[in-house]
Scaffold this active site. Sequence first.
Site, PDB file in Angstrom:
ATOM      1  N   LYS A 224     -88.101  -0.869  13.551  1.00  0.00           N
ATOM      2  CA  LYS A 224     -87.123  -1.792  12.959  1.00  0.00           C
ATOM      3  C   LYS A 224     -85.917  -1.865  13.896  1.00  0.00           C
ATOM      4  O   LYS A 224     -85.103  -0.957  13.948  1.00  0.00           O
ATOM      5  CB  LYS A 224     -86.720  -1.234  11.599  1.00  0.00           C
ATOM      6  N   GLU A 298     -80.639  10.875  15.352  1.00  0.00           N
ATOM      7  CA  GLU A 298     -79.727  10.864  16.494  1.00  0.00           C
ATOM      8  C   GLU A 298     -78.534  10.033  16.063  1.00  0.00           C
ATOM      9  O   GLU A 298     -78.645   8.809  15.961  1.00  0.00           O
ATOM     10  CB  GLU A 298     -80.462  10.293  17.718  1.00  0.00           C
ATOM     11  N   CYS A 332     -73.355   6.503  21.872  1.00  0.00           N
ATOM     12  CA  CYS A 332     -73.185   7.633  20.950  1.00  0.00           C
ATOM     13  C   CYS A 332     -72.635   8.857  21.683  1.00  0.00           C
ATOM     14  O   CYS A 332     -71.893   9.647  21.105  1.00  0.00           O
ATOM     15  CB  CYS A 332     -74.493   7.964  20.262  1.00  0.00           C
TER      16      CYS A 332
HETATM   17  P1  NDP Z   1     -76.224   1.606  11.334  1.00  0.00           P
HETATM   18  O1  NDP Z   1     -76.435   3.056  11.321  1.00  0.00           O
HETATM   19  O2  NDP Z   1     -75.940   0.910  10.061  1.00  0.00           O
HETATM   20  O3  NDP Z   1     -77.494   0.858  11.975  1.00  0.00           O
HETATM   21  C1  NDP Z   1     -78.503   1.463  12.731  1.00  0.00           C
HETATM   22  C2  NDP Z   1     -79.857   0.938  12.276  1.00  0.00           C
HETATM   23  O4  NDP Z   1     -80.140   1.364  10.940  1.00  0.00           O
HETATM   24  C3  NDP Z   1     -79.954  -0.578  12.248  1.00  0.00           C
HETATM   25  O5  NDP Z   1     -81.250  -0.971  12.603  1.00  0.00           O
HETATM   26  C4  NDP Z   1     -79.675  -0.871  10.794  1.00  0.00           C
HETATM   27  O6  NDP Z   1     -80.143  -2.129  10.387  1.00  0.00           O
HETATM   28  C5  NDP Z   1     -80.423   0.236  10.112  1.00  0.00           C
HETATM   29  N1  NDP Z   1     -79.991   0.544   8.761  1.00  0.00           N
HETATM   30  C6  NDP Z   1     -78.830   0.218   8.142  1.00  0.00           C
HETATM   31  N2  NDP Z   1     -78.797   0.733   6.896  1.00  0.00           N
HETATM   32  C7  NDP Z   1     -79.966   1.397   6.721  1.00  0.00           C
HETATM   33  C8  NDP Z   1     -80.518   2.168   5.653  1.00  0.00           C
HETATM   34  N3  NDP Z   1     -79.859   2.354   4.515  1.00  0.00           N
HETATM   35  N4  NDP Z   1     -81.730   2.726   5.817  1.00  0.00           N
HETATM   36  C9  NDP Z   1     -82.405   2.576   6.975  1.00  0.00           C
HETATM   37  N5  NDP Z   1     -81.926   1.861   8.017  1.00  0.00           N
HETATM   38  C10 NDP Z   1     -80.724   1.289   7.900  1.00  0.00           C
HETATM   39  O7  NDP Z   1     -75.095   1.272  12.363  1.00  0.00           O
HETATM   40  P2  NDP Z   1     -74.168  -0.024  12.363  1.00  0.00           P
HETATM   41  O8  NDP Z   1     -74.796  -1.037  13.181  1.00  0.00           O
HETATM   42  O9  NDP Z   1     -73.774  -0.458  10.991  1.00  0.00           O
HETATM   43  O10 NDP Z   1     -72.886   0.546  13.056  1.00  0.00           O
HETATM   44  C11 NDP Z   1     -71.930   1.268  12.277  1.00  0.00           C
HETATM   45  C12 NDP Z   1     -71.332   2.366  13.086  1.00  0.00           C
HETATM   46  O11 NDP Z   1     -72.344   3.287  13.427  1.00  0.00           O
HETATM   47  C13 NDP Z   1     -70.789   1.919  14.426  1.00  0.00           C
HETATM   48  O12 NDP Z   1     -69.485   1.491  14.324  1.00  0.00           O
HETATM   49  C14 NDP Z   1     -70.895   3.175  15.230  1.00  0.00           C
HETATM   50  O13 NDP Z   1     -69.770   3.960  15.032  1.00  0.00           O
HETATM   51  C15 NDP Z   1     -72.084   3.862  14.671  1.00  0.00           C
HETATM   52  N6  NDP Z   1     -73.298   3.698  15.476  1.00  0.00           N
HETATM   53  C16 NDP Z   1     -73.737   4.762  16.161  1.00  0.00           C
HETATM   54  C17 NDP Z   1     -74.840   4.663  16.936  1.00  0.00           C
HETATM   55  C18 NDP Z   1     -75.352   5.814  17.701  1.00  0.00           C
HETATM   56  O14 NDP Z   1     -76.204   5.655  18.583  1.00  0.00           O
HETATM   57  N7  NDP Z   1     -74.914   7.004  17.401  1.00  0.00           N
HETATM   58  C19 NDP Z   1     -75.569   3.399  17.105  1.00  0.00           C
HETATM   59  C20 NDP Z   1     -75.060   2.330  16.296  1.00  0.00           C
HETATM   60  C21 NDP Z   1     -73.958   2.502  15.531  1.00  0.00           C
HETATM   61  P3  NDP Z   1     -79.156  -3.388  10.520  1.00  0.00           P
HETATM   62  O15 NDP Z   1     -78.805  -3.528  11.948  1.00  0.00           O
HETATM   63  O16 NDP Z   1     -79.995  -4.495  10.067  1.00  0.00           O
HETATM   64  O17 NDP Z   1     -77.981  -3.101   9.654  1.00  0.00           O
END
Ligand code: NDP
Length: 518
Positions: A224, A298, A332
């Site tokens: 996904k 992660e 990250c």
């Molecule tokens: P999310 O954790 O929401 O998104 C990561 C993935 O998880 C996306 O594919 C998202 O789908 C999906 N997702 C969202 N909600 C769920 C759920 N309940 N169950 C399973 N999968 C889910 O990150 P965001 O994009 O909202 O970013 C928010 C914050 O997260 C950022 O500001 C940043 O600080 C942090 N972040 C950290 C990352 C890292 O590598 N450590 C990477 C990305 C974000 P969808 O995109 O459709 O919402």
Amino acid sequence: MAEDAGRRKAAARRGARPARGEGTPGTGRPERGPGTALTLERGWVYAPAPESREIVSIAPEYGLFVGGEFAPAASGKTFATINPATEEPLAKVAWAGPADVDRAVAAARTAQEKTWGRMPGSERAKYLYRIARILQERSREFAVLESIDNGKPIKETRDVDIPLAAAHFFYYAGWADKLEHAGFGPDPRPIGVAGQVIPWNFPLLMAAWKLAPALAAGNTCVLKPAETTPLSALLLAEVCQQAELPPGVVNVLTGAGETGAALVAHPGVGKVAFTGSTEVGIAIAQAVAGTGKKLTLELGGKAANVVFDDAPVDQAIEGIVNGIFFNQGHVCCAGSRLLVQESVADHVVERLRHRLTTLRLGDPLDKNTDIGAINSRQQLDKITELSAAGEAEGAHRWSPPCELPKKGYWFAPTVFTGVSQSHRIAREEIFGPVLSVLTFRTPDEAVTKANNTPYGLSAGVWTEKGSRILWMAQKMRAGVVWANTYNRFDPASPFGGYRESGFGREGGRHGLAAYLDV
Ligand code: NDP
């Protein structure tokens, strides 16, 4: 940078002036419009060097990739993906619901039981090699597409994201027929179907990190991708077709958070792998608890990049810039907290500011661009809000002179000094081009401050003393510690965190363990 400086000097010797159309007459400033690279460097203008978009053909609409074929979502629902640098809509993408998750997991299960799980490792390896080779052959196409959909500079997609993604497939292809020699016992078995949810910051690379070890170990996958960056995963699905991967071995479900939630909760999934925010990681851990599914998370980070007074300053400055401004800070493991020894702090900050005035922000497809667009409006709002909180709490905010393009999502590289450990900008993951500078006097104080975070993903240390590097690496609670470098990745090297940065390792031999029933 040295090369740039060399070119500038050579141009100065030739008395070169900006060509017509390169700058605004009389101002020494570049003309700006959508797609024009903006130089922040005082007095120097780079001619635009845009990569052509011709190589990429984006369809108006994409279906879900299930059982080796593209098809619309059962509900017929779609969502739009846009170019964050221009806000231009790129394509409509299918929105997978629970019925689609069922179908994809069933396709993956059938493929695992009937084909992929029974295939000798040496045969699986051939498919992985084939995918890696096709990624290399189509690397320019992937690089351009990733830049358009994500907003990151082409020089990063071209030189980092795509080569590393191919390297992951090559690396794990090498393991596929050697699993019984990997230290997991004589007959390590695949788990079954892996449900994998990835973020938007390295869309193709994260897909490769997830798929390559899972496939090498004999699992099949339902992936996904993030809502804002689905296109490179869909192109990778096309590569799977091109490589003649058996149907159902890799399935790609585009959609929103609900799609991810339905996937990880599906009873047919035996292994869940997630990269993303700590908040969603916690929700997934709760959903999976007690089900017997294997889980790796992660999550976020707030890494300390520690600079001692004996560090080679020029190298350290490059490491600091790479640590926090690479990929607009959407990393990250970004070195978002700079801990610099007090005796050299003023000097380091001054040199850093000077270096930042040379960064070029603008069109992600321009090969000169260092800083591209912020991935989404939502992320831009978060960075803006946390930066405002930094100022309100009393830290000193600085950015190089920088006029941002009018359209799209942009944020100037920003440095906060006078930061204390209690400030939100020192504690929370900003996930943007924002650096918080703190100081320390002794190595013990550096360690205490570096570890004063709920995260534990990565850290950096800059010093000429090898013994100090080893001492710091032992004391800092971080999954990865870089010494006199930063943001270096290799598929053979495990990556992962402690505490709120998650658990489990991706990459290397360790990365296989997560996908084997051991
Ligand atoms: P999310 O954790 O929401 O998104 C990561 C993935 O998880 C996306 O594919 C998202 O789908 C999906 N997702 C969202 N909600 C769920 C759920 N309940 N169950 C399973 N999968 C889910 O990150 P965001 O994009 O909202 O970013 C928010 C914050 O997260 C950022 O500001 C940043 O600080 C942090 N972040 C950290 C990352 C890292 O590598 N450590 C990477 C990305 C974000 P969808 O995109 O459709 O919402």
